[in-house]
Design an enzyme around this catalytic site. Structure first.
Site, mmCIF file in Angstrom:
data_model
loop_
_atom_site.group_PDB
_atom_site.id
_atom_site.type_symbol
_atom_site.label_atom_id
_atom_site.label_comp_id
_atom_site.label_asym_id
_atom_site.label_seq_id
_atom_site.Cartn_x
_atom_site.Cartn_y
_atom_site.Cartn_z
ATOM 1 N N SER A 271 22.052 18.568 37.562
ATOM 2 C CA SER A 271 21.788 19.374 38.569
ATOM 3 C C SER A 271 20.642 20.244 38.436
ATOM 4 O O SER A 271 20.469 20.696 37.666
ATOM 5 C CB SER A 271 22.798 20.246 38.958
ATOM 6 O OG SER A 271 22.723 21.091 40.064
ATOM 7 N N GLY A 272 19.541 20.144 39.433
ATOM 8 C CA GLY A 272 18.286 20.922 39.365
ATOM 9 C C GLY A 272 17.196 19.822 38.683
ATOM 10 O O GLY A 272 16.080 20.446 38.472
ATOM 11 N N THR A 276 17.192 14.801 44.573
ATOM 12 C CA THR A 276 17.426 14.935 46.086
ATOM 13 C C THR A 276 15.885 14.709 46.505
ATOM 14 O O THR A 276 15.679 13.677 47.104
ATOM 15 C CB THR A 276 17.910 16.313 46.520
ATOM 16 O OG1 THR A 276 19.276 16.235 46.059
ATOM 17 C CG2 THR A 276 17.995 16.144 48.139
ATOM 18 N N ASN A 344 20.204 25.086 40.716
ATOM 19 C CA ASN A 344 19.127 24.378 41.782
ATOM 20 C C ASN A 344 19.479 24.857 43.079
ATOM 21 O O ASN A 344 20.397 25.404 43.587
ATOM 22 C CB ASN A 344 19.590 22.881 41.565
ATOM 23 C CG ASN A 344 19.000 21.849 42.764
ATOM 24 O OD1 ASN A 344 17.918 22.445 43.190
ATOM 25 N ND2 ASN A 344 19.412 20.761 42.704
ATOM 26 N N SER A 347 20.930 21.919 45.945
ATOM 27 C CA SER A 347 21.780 21.094 45.150
ATOM 28 C C SER A 347 22.668 20.251 45.993
ATOM 29 O O SER A 347 23.360 20.828 47.038
ATOM 30 C CB SER A 347 22.518 21.949 44.254
ATOM 31 O OG SER A 347 23.661 21.095 43.344
ATOM 32 N N SER A 348 22.783 18.927 45.985
ATOM 33 C CA SER A 348 23.586 18.056 46.884
ATOM 34 C C SER A 348 24.873 18.356 46.347
ATOM 35 O O SER A 348 25.259 17.987 45.255
ATOM 36 C CB SER A 348 23.183 16.688 46.884
ATOM 37 O OG SER A 348 22.194 16.309 47.241
ATOM 38 N N GLY A 577 24.967 14.944 39.321
ATOM 39 C CA GLY A 577 24.684 14.770 37.781
ATOM 40 C C GLY A 577 25.859 15.214 36.822
ATOM 41 O O GLY A 577 26.980 15.771 37.397
ATOM 42 N N GLU A 579 28.323 17.270 34.900
ATOM 43 C CA GLU A 579 28.483 19.097 35.053
ATOM 44 C C GLU A 579 29.428 19.670 34.177
ATOM 45 O O GLU A 579 30.295 18.941 33.801
ATOM 46 C CB GLU A 579 28.813 19.283 36.524
ATOM 47 C CG GLU A 579 28.074 18.939 37.700
ATOM 48 C CD GLU A 579 28.423 19.762 39.002
ATOM 49 O OE1 GLU A 579 27.760 19.815 39.904
ATOM 50 O OE2 GLU A 579 29.569 20.116 39.029
#
Length: 810
Positions: A271-272, A276, A344, A347-348, A577, A579
């Site tokens: 994430s981050g 995306t 992020n 973040s999706s 991603g 986590e």
């Protein structure tokens, strides 16, 4: 490793993990008869190549200055055996790549071409492709990436894998002129497979080695990866057309001989890391290539300008191209499915696979989007320092006076809604304005084909959900029942959702169970009513999200009459991603399960197929071990034995709960080598899994409820009574418990549904030629110009990049 050699020395206490050193002394000792060891003396070495200035005159932190963080002069002795000295293969000492030892950009030493020193000013870090490094190992890769990052070069190749380091700042890399360069390179066939190898079966690294001399190729870029996928698809279509007689027995998108025609671009990273944004760049480039083909067919000058949104009438009028509609799906899905998290700002909170269809002529003919696992728990409990979904903030920042009056929000702000106010975080650190994103979303909805009435209905539902989050209950004196407070929030929520207050109250404070012909009504205690309210909020919002996805797909679905019949496709995967947080729940297990499955797919293509191809061709090489995570996947999803199956079993038992499930889990999984539950963890009903990326501790709180994810029957009946048209349309997407209060878990559980989706996704990817983009996050502070080495190394290791590079050089 001889005297005077410049090396990297592992120093765990250093900020960098590895520091530059020089071998200053070598002493050979015979410890027993015939057994010798060598003592190497190493000193700190400040002779470091420097980061090159960019054209703008900006310098990064240079050379040894990077290594000066808490790094004092040192002299150390290291014991090595003669074999390690001979092969230069020691765990803590690695030879350094000095400027004079660099290979030409992208040159592969395995081709037999003679390497030669090059001017370091030609390619920052010595290479555009890491497999061209003379000495290839962890510190060499880290150092090359750092040199390039310092010079604002965020893309680096590792054979078939593109590494993309998030710069956390605007970059001038995505202009129309830049598109022109990569498009022209692709059309001219520079760096594409030669005719002699185009039809043979190729593995990822074999494909990269058989390119035309890459000194002609432009620097690595996400445009290049997208272009490579498109050109490979077009070559496959051309080959299929040439083999038409043999093709009659082949499936669409699959050649009878050689590689699949269909391609996939798999964007991964934590994430981050920039997944995306990278996905949007890929889609924009593919849409440009399609538009260029259309322009050429219509005798217009081919344009490389990305398709911009054109003014359109409601419903996506004739002025709206299919390319525009595909691109405009992003702002809509991001508004309803993305949020600011600790790591992020955009973040999706769901995964998506976008399958883009192309005609025989290479023109985009349609697309479809499949989504995975929207994080609905965020609606109820966003974590500290995070936001809820973007759409809430966007609408409250942009609502007109008329909208505020009609939707009862008047002068209300973020602070007035519990779902937003609990974290106290309302803005975005990346400087993006919610009002701007809201307008972009509205424009995209009209482009896609949403009517103004549907758009307004969605905004009404969004505010209705916010008011529902403010609903409160009062407990009865005996504590065995509760009542719904007739508050302003409850009245407004009921009105916006098209419900009566009385009906809302009854559905949230009573439970109805049909036992044969008898109907039993049971009052709910306050905790149960709160759970029923939360289930209603999650169900309504989740169903609205599914409705939006279906509407988007209806707009971008293949239209053979207007665009021609689809002949092949390029799939683009943008999924969450790996986590790990302080508290990891059911959602994190599903996310990490996804990453385990995708990592295995990555291993298969980058490692297993490569090694098997070498063995078939009789090429002598050193076998490279790589992480095999099948045992982790078995722990999670093995039928009747995996965690998901055990959870499903407990979900269909009438009196089971999270504690009983956890004890059952301990009994069934305790001996699995990847499963661990210490005595202290068992007290708190926790356990750990050793994932490919490291240990993660999970808590089992609310797992049964989350796996069922069902709306109580009373609340489902309530929605059926709504006079709000949108509620009627989204009801088909609501998961509802059966009349006995339980669901048929085999078909309804979140875990079972997600596992089926994941297996389907893997099968789709297996039928394509994959192209990998590994996104890296240089630091956890989300700031530009700061390269945190240990973060990068961990991501390279977790993403399999280090092993992939070793395979490419085996």
């Amino acid at each position: 490793m001889e005297l005077g050699a410049h090396v990297w020395l592992r120093r765990p206490k250093s900020h960098w993990g590895w520091v530059p050193a020089k071998i200053t002394d070598k002493e050979e000792l015979e410890i027993t008869k015939g057994v010798k060891v060598i003592h190497l003396t190493l000193r700190d070495d400040r002779h470091m190549e420097v980061t090159l200035p960019t054209n703008g005159g900006k310098y990064g932190r240079r050379g040894a200055e990077y290594m000066n963080d808490h790094q004092e002069e040192f002299v150390v002795k290291v014991e090595v055996n003669p074999e390690e000295l001979k092969t230069a293969d020691h765990n803590d000492i690695k030879l350094r790549n000095l400027p004079s030892s660099y290979h030409l950009s992208g040159e592969d030493p395995q081709t037999g071409e003679v390497s030669k020193p090059k001017d370091n000013s030609e390619v920052v870090g010595g290479v555009d492709d890491l497999i061209g490094l003379t000495h290839l190992h962890e510190p060499a890769i880290l150092h090359a990436l750092r040199l390039r990052y310092d010079s604002d070069i965020i893309y680096t190749s590792t054979g078939p894998i593109l590494i993309a380091v998030n710069p956390f700042k605007p970059m001038g890399l995505y202009t129309d002129e830049m598109m022109e360069r990569y498009c022209m390179q692709g059309e001219q066939g520079i760096g594409q497979p030669s005719a002699k190898t185009a039809n043979g079966f190729q593995t990822p690294f074999k494909r990269s080695r058989k390119l035309e001399p890459s000194s002609k190729r432009l620097s690595p870029h996400v445009y290049q990866t997208a272009d490579d996928a498109y050109r490979a698809m077009m070559r496959g279509l051309e080959n299929t057309a040439l083999m038409a007689p043999a093709r009659s027995k082949a499936k669409k998108g699959q050649q009878q001989f050689g590689n699949p025609t269909n391609q996939s671009i798999l964007v991964s990273g934590e994430s981050g890391a920039g997944k995306t944004v990278t996905t949007k760049i890929v889609l924009n480039y593919l849409a440009m290539l399609s538009k260029r083909r259309t322009d050429r067919d219509q005798n217009r000058t081919p344009s490389v300008m990305s398709p911009k949104r054109a003014p359109s009438s409601p419903g996506g009028g004739p002025d709206v191209s299919i390319e525009q509609q595909v691109l405009q799906s992003n702002p809509i899905l991001e508004s309803f499915g993305n949020a600011r998290t600790i790591r992020n700002d955009n973040s999706s909170r769901f995964g998506k696979y976008i399958d883009i269809n192309f005609t025989q002529a290479g023109k985009l003919s349609g697309a479809s989007i499949e989504t995975y696992l929207l994080e609905k728990v965020r609606l109820i409990r966003p974590s500290v320092g995070e936001r809820n979904y973007h759409v809430f903030y966007q609408f409250l920042s942009s609502a007109t006076e008329t909208e505020r009056e009609e939707l009862f929000i008047d002068s209300a702000t973020f602070d007035d809604f519990r779902m937003l106010a609990e974290t106290g975080v309302y803005d975005r650190r990346d400087g993006v304005l919610d009002s701007s994103n809201h307008q972009e979303m509205l424009d995209a909805m009209i482009t896609i084909g949403f009517t103004p009435e549907t758009v307004q209905s969605l905004m009404r539902l969004v505010i209705g959900v916010l008011f529902a989050g403010n609903i409160t209950f009062s407990e009865a004196d005996d504590g065995d029942a509760c009542t719904l407070d007739e508050s302003e929030a409850a009245l407004k929520a009921a009105a916006l959702l098209g419900l009566s207050f009385e009906g809302l109250s009854k559905s949230l404070t009573e439970r109805v169970v049909n036992a044969g012909v008898e109907v039993i009504t049971k009052p709910l205690i306050m905790q149960e009513s709160t759970k029923a309210l939360e289930a209603l909020i999650k169900s309504v919002y989740g169903a609205a999200f599914d409705f939006i996805v279906k509407r988007v797909n209806a707009s971008i679905v293949e239209d053979t009459a207007s665009h021609g019949k689809s002949a092949a496709s390029i799939g683009v995967l943008d999924i969450f991603g790996f986590e790990t947080f302080d508290i990891n729940n059911f959602e994190q297990l599903c996310i990490n399960y996804t990453n385990e499955a995708l990592q295995q797919q990555f291993n298969k293509y980058v490692f297993k197929l490569e090694q098997q191809e070498y063995e078939r061709e009789g090429i002598l090489w050193k076998f490279i071990s790589f992480p095999d995570n099948q045992d982790v996947l078995d722990l999670i999803d093995l039928r009747h034995q995996g965690i998901m199956s055990l959870l499903d079993e407990q979900c269909i038992l009438p009196k089971s709960n999270d504690q009983k499930f956890t004890r059952y889990l301990y009994a069934r999984c305790d001996k699995h080598p990847r499963f661990d539950a210490s005595s202290s963890q068992r007290v708190d009903y926790k356990f750990s899994i050793q994932h490919y990326a490291g240990y993660v501790e999970y808590t089992t709180d609310q797992w049964l409820e989350k796996n069922k994810d069902e709306l109580p029957a009373a609340a489902s009946n309530l929605l059926a009574s709504s006079d709000f048209g949108l509620i009627e349309e989204i009801r088909k997407f609501v998961r509802t418990e059966d009349r006995g209060g339980r669901g048929t878990v085999a078909t309804k559980s979140v875990g079972a549904q997600f596992s089926t989706q994941l297996k389907s996704l893997r099968a789709r990817i297996d039928a394509t030629i994959p192209h990998y983009i590994r996104c890296l996050k240089p630091n956890d502070d989300l700031v530009p110009d700061y390269f945190e080495p240990k973060n990068i190394v961990e991501q390279l290791r977790c993403g399999g990049v280090l092993e992939a590079v070793r395979v490419s050089r085996a």
